[in-house]
Each structure stands twice: as structure tokens, then as C-alpha cells.
Design a protein around this motif. Sequence first.
Motif, PDB file in Angstrom:
ATOM      1  N   GLY A 132      -2.623 -22.071   2.003  1.00  0.00           N
ATOM      2  CA  GLY A 132      -2.052 -22.782   0.866  1.00  0.00           C
ATOM      3  C   GLY A 132      -2.597 -22.308  -0.467  1.00  0.00           C
ATOM      4  O   GLY A 132      -1.956 -22.493  -1.510  1.00  0.00           O
ATOM      5  N   PHE A 133      -3.760 -21.674  -0.438  1.00  0.00           N
ATOM      6  CA  PHE A 133      -4.375 -21.139  -1.652  1.00  0.00           C
ATOM      7  C   PHE A 133      -4.158 -19.628  -1.775  1.00  0.00           C
ATOM      8  O   PHE A 133      -4.790 -18.978  -2.607  1.00  0.00           O
ATOM      9  CB  PHE A 133      -5.872 -21.443  -1.654  1.00  0.00           C
ATOM     10  CG  PHE A 133      -6.184 -22.916  -1.645  1.00  0.00           C
ATOM     11  CD1 PHE A 133      -5.803 -23.723  -2.694  1.00  0.00           C
ATOM     12  CD2 PHE A 133      -6.853 -23.495  -0.574  1.00  0.00           C
ATOM     13  CE1 PHE A 133      -6.078 -25.087  -2.695  1.00  0.00           C
ATOM     14  CE2 PHE A 133      -7.143 -24.850  -0.554  1.00  0.00           C
ATOM     15  CZ  PHE A 133      -6.744 -25.647  -1.616  1.00  0.00           C
ATOM     16  N   GLY A 134      -3.282 -19.105  -0.931  1.00  0.00           N
ATOM     17  CA  GLY A 134      -2.989 -17.676  -1.013  1.00  0.00           C
ATOM     18  C   GLY A 134      -3.993 -16.789  -0.303  1.00  0.00           C
ATOM     19  O   GLY A 134      -3.931 -15.565  -0.428  1.00  0.00           O
ATOM     20  N   ALA A 135      -4.909 -17.396   0.450  1.00  0.00           N
ATOM     21  CA  ALA A 135      -5.887 -16.615   1.209  1.00  0.00           C
ATOM     22  C   ALA A 135      -5.308 -16.247   2.574  1.00  0.00           C
ATOM     23  O   ALA A 135      -4.333 -16.834   3.033  1.00  0.00           O
ATOM     24  CB  ALA A 135      -7.177 -17.407   1.387  1.00  0.00           C
ATOM     25  N   ILE A 136      -5.945 -15.285   3.211  1.00  0.00           N
ATOM     26  CA  ILE A 136      -5.547 -14.844   4.545  1.00  0.00           C
ATOM     27  C   ILE A 136      -6.609 -15.346   5.517  1.00  0.00           C
ATOM     28  O   ILE A 136      -7.742 -14.861   5.506  1.00  0.00           O
ATOM     29  CB  ILE A 136      -5.441 -13.308   4.605  1.00  0.00           C
ATOM     30  CG1 ILE A 136      -4.456 -12.810   3.535  1.00  0.00           C
ATOM     31  CG2 ILE A 136      -5.021 -12.848   5.999  1.00  0.00           C
ATOM     32  CD1 ILE A 136      -4.589 -11.342   3.227  1.00  0.00           C
ATOM     33  N   PRO A 137      -6.298 -16.359   6.329  1.00  0.00           N
ATOM     34  CA  PRO A 137      -7.319 -16.951   7.207  1.00  0.00           C
ATOM     35  C   PRO A 137      -7.890 -15.938   8.191  1.00  0.00           C
ATOM     36  O   PRO A 137      -7.160 -15.142   8.782  1.00  0.00           O
ATOM     37  CB  PRO A 137      -6.537 -18.054   7.942  1.00  0.00           C
ATOM     38  CG  PRO A 137      -5.369 -18.356   7.064  1.00  0.00           C
ATOM     39  CD  PRO A 137      -5.000 -17.053   6.440  1.00  0.00           C
ATOM     40  N   SER A 138      -9.200 -15.981   8.338  1.00  0.00           N
ATOM     41  CA  SER A 138      -9.908 -15.086   9.254  1.00  0.00           C
ATOM     42  C   SER A 138     -10.798 -15.928  10.162  1.00  0.00           C
ATOM     43  O   SER A 138     -11.709 -16.599   9.688  1.00  0.00           O
ATOM     44  CB  SER A 138     -10.756 -14.076   8.472  1.00  0.00           C
ATOM     45  OG  SER A 138     -11.502 -13.257   9.331  1.00  0.00           O
ATOM     46  N   ARG A 139     -10.541 -15.883  11.453  1.00  0.00           N
ATOM     47  CA  ARG A 139     -11.329 -16.675  12.399  1.00  0.00           C
ATOM     48  C   ARG A 139     -12.545 -15.865  12.844  1.00  0.00           C
ATOM     49  O   ARG A 139     -12.689 -15.504  14.015  1.00  0.00           O
ATOM     50  CB  ARG A 139     -10.456 -17.074  13.590  1.00  0.00           C
ATOM     51  CG  ARG A 139      -9.309 -17.990  13.220  1.00  0.00           C
ATOM     52  CD  ARG A 139      -8.452 -18.370  14.412  1.00  0.00           C
ATOM     53  NE  ARG A 139      -7.319 -19.189  14.025  1.00  0.00           N
ATOM     54  CZ  ARG A 139      -7.339 -20.516  13.903  1.00  0.00           C
ATOM     55  NH1 ARG A 139      -8.457 -21.178  14.171  1.00  0.00           N
ATOM     56  NH2 ARG A 139      -6.268 -21.189  13.541  1.00  0.00           N
ATOM     57  N   THR A 140     -13.407 -15.580  11.883  1.00  0.00           N
ATOM     58  CA  THR A 140     -14.602 -14.786  12.142  1.00  0.00           C
ATOM     59  C   THR A 140     -15.833 -15.547  11.682  1.00  0.00           C
ATOM     60  O   THR A 140     -15.752 -16.463  10.866  1.00  0.00           O
ATOM     61  CB  THR A 140     -14.542 -13.438  11.417  1.00  0.00           C
ATOM     62  OG1 THR A 140     -14.269 -13.668  10.019  1.00  0.00           O
ATOM     63  CG2 THR A 140     -13.438 -12.556  11.979  1.00  0.00           C
ATOM     64  N   ARG A 141     -16.986 -15.151  12.207  1.00  0.00           N
ATOM     65  CA  ARG A 141     -18.256 -15.778  11.839  1.00  0.00           C
ATOM     66  C   ARG A 141     -18.577 -15.506  10.375  1.00  0.00           C
ATOM     67  O   ARG A 141     -18.984 -16.402   9.641  1.00  0.00           O
ATOM     68  CB  ARG A 141     -19.351 -15.217  12.748  1.00  0.00           C
ATOM     69  CG  ARG A 141     -20.703 -15.861  12.624  1.00  0.00           C
ATOM     70  CD  ARG A 141     -20.779 -17.162  13.360  1.00  0.00           C
ATOM     71  NE  ARG A 141     -22.154 -17.657  13.406  1.00  0.00           N
ATOM     72  CZ  ARG A 141     -22.471 -18.890  13.720  1.00  0.00           C
ATOM     73  NH1 ARG A 141     -21.530 -19.768  14.037  1.00  0.00           N
ATOM     74  NH2 ARG A 141     -23.725 -19.278  13.742  1.00  0.00           N
ATOM     75  N   VAL A 142     -18.383 -14.267   9.948  1.00  0.00           N
ATOM     76  CA  VAL A 142     -18.553 -13.875   8.549  1.00  0.00           C
ATOM     77  C   VAL A 142     -17.399 -12.944   8.197  1.00  0.00           C
ATOM     78  O   VAL A 142     -17.089 -12.021   8.951  1.00  0.00           O
ATOM     79  CB  VAL A 142     -19.888 -13.148   8.307  1.00  0.00           C
ATOM     80  CG1 VAL A 142     -20.029 -12.751   6.831  1.00  0.00           C
ATOM     81  CG2 VAL A 142     -21.074 -14.010   8.730  1.00  0.00           C
ATOM     82  N   CYS A 143     -16.778 -13.186   7.076  1.00  0.00           N
ATOM     83  CA  CYS A 143     -15.651 -12.370   6.631  1.00  0.00           C
ATOM     84  C   CYS A 143     -16.017 -11.676   5.322  1.00  0.00           C
ATOM     85  O   CYS A 143     -16.372 -12.342   4.341  1.00  0.00           O
ATOM     86  CB  CYS A 143     -14.416 -13.242   6.437  1.00  0.00           C
ATOM     87  SG  CYS A 143     -12.944 -12.329   5.903  1.00  0.00           S
ATOM     88  N   VAL A 144     -15.938 -10.360   5.311  1.00  0.00           N
ATOM     89  CA  VAL A 144     -16.211  -9.573   4.106  1.00  0.00           C
ATOM     90  C   VAL A 144     -14.922  -8.898   3.675  1.00  0.00           C
ATOM     91  O   VAL A 144     -14.340  -8.099   4.420  1.00  0.00           O
ATOM     92  CB  VAL A 144     -17.296  -8.510   4.360  1.00  0.00           C
ATOM     93  CG1 VAL A 144     -17.567  -7.711   3.083  1.00  0.00           C
ATOM     94  CG2 VAL A 144     -18.578  -9.147   4.877  1.00  0.00           C
TER      95      VAL A 144
END
Length: 231
Positions: A132-144
Motif C-alpha cells: 500500500g506504500f509502494g514497497a515490494i514485500p520481501s519475506r526475508t530476515r534482512v532485506c537490503v
Amino acid sequence: MPTPLHIGLLLFPNLTQLDLTGPLQVFSALPGAKVHLVWKRIEPVPSDTVLTLQPTISFEDCPQLDVICVPGGSGVNDMVNDDVMLAFLRRQAAGARYVTSVCTGSLVLGAAGLLRGYRAATHWSAIDYLSGFGAIPSRTRVCVDRNRITGGGVTAGIDFGLTLVEILADRPTAEAIQLGIEYNPAPPFNAGSPDTAPAEVLAAVNKRIAGQTARRESMIRAAARLQSAEA
């Protein structure tokens, strides 16, 4: 790495203290780093436990930060629509080297318009709100993703902190901090993710947080505000 390296961790009422104190412990061991606990005013800030946190600097007096980090917690439901918080984040992000978060803190970054087009992580129960905020969800422990670094839920804050230290300094420095805090996780149960938790445990947790989930309608309002402002 510039010296001092200014790292600011945001405070707000009802934050999850481990989102904050995990990376705080890591960053405090980074040579040359000056760590700030930042809030609107210098006054005690209640967490979502009995622990109360004391800011070290106010928004007004905060220097330009090299790293800005937003933790999560139930207070995020208010912060995503808090104009003072969002304005501070936008102002700091313009000059920061790294814009970061732990757990649901990424939703506050999103509400400030700082995650549009970026991959981002958050707590498993809130992952559906990122888009909803234009982000791309990442189901990771840490996302860089470029200079946006986001950690997953709560305990991922330590992983996030060590990952960022490697980026800021080098791997030996990060490994030395890891050893110093004896971060050698071996959980007694394999229930730390909705993908591995027993079905009855997942159902019980979802029932327990149902009230909090209902409060997250504030995310929908925040996303609508952002979209209107960017139109």
C-alpha cells in the motif's frame, strides 16, 4: 567510514523494545559510532513492556544522521499518521546514508514515502500492508535494497544490525561484535515463523493479535494519505 558515524534509533510510545535494543547493542560496539535515541522531546517513552526508554536527543536538536532506524511495535499504528514523525523522517532521510527499520518500523518508513519502489521486510503479520506504500514485500530476515535496509520481526533486529555493521565497516568487525554478544541462536522450538509453527500455535497467535490487526486500519488511511499527497 566517517567519524563519528551518527546512528539514530527512533523512539515512540508503545514500541517493541527488542526491535530497538537488539540493534542498539550491536551499534554500540561499532568503533567510531555515536548512537542517538531520538524522540520529539526529552521525556521517558513507554515501551510495550514495563521497560521505559529515555531519549538522548530531541528531533529539533538531532544532527544529520548517517543511519536512521525505526523500530516497530503497536505504537506504529499511531506513527504512520503522525505528521511530526513523518516530516522528521523525510528530512533526515534526504541526507542519510542508510534509511532502515526493524519489524513494523518499515510501515512508518513507507508512510513517509521512503519505500516506494524498494524491497522491504517487516513482521510476518504486517507484510500485506507494505504494498500500500509502494514497497515490494520481501519475506526475508534482512532485506537490503540499495540504501534501504529493513529487518523482519523483532529478533531479526540483531541480524539487521550485524548486516549493517558489515556494510559500514567490514565483516571481521561484524563478526567480532557477534562473538562479543555471543549471538549464536539455537532456538528450543521451530515455531519462530508462520511457515514452521504448528497450525494450532499459529491459530492461537492470530487470535491473540486480532485486536491489534483491527487497529492496523490506520495503515490503510496512511497509504491513502500518501497516495493523495503524491498525486
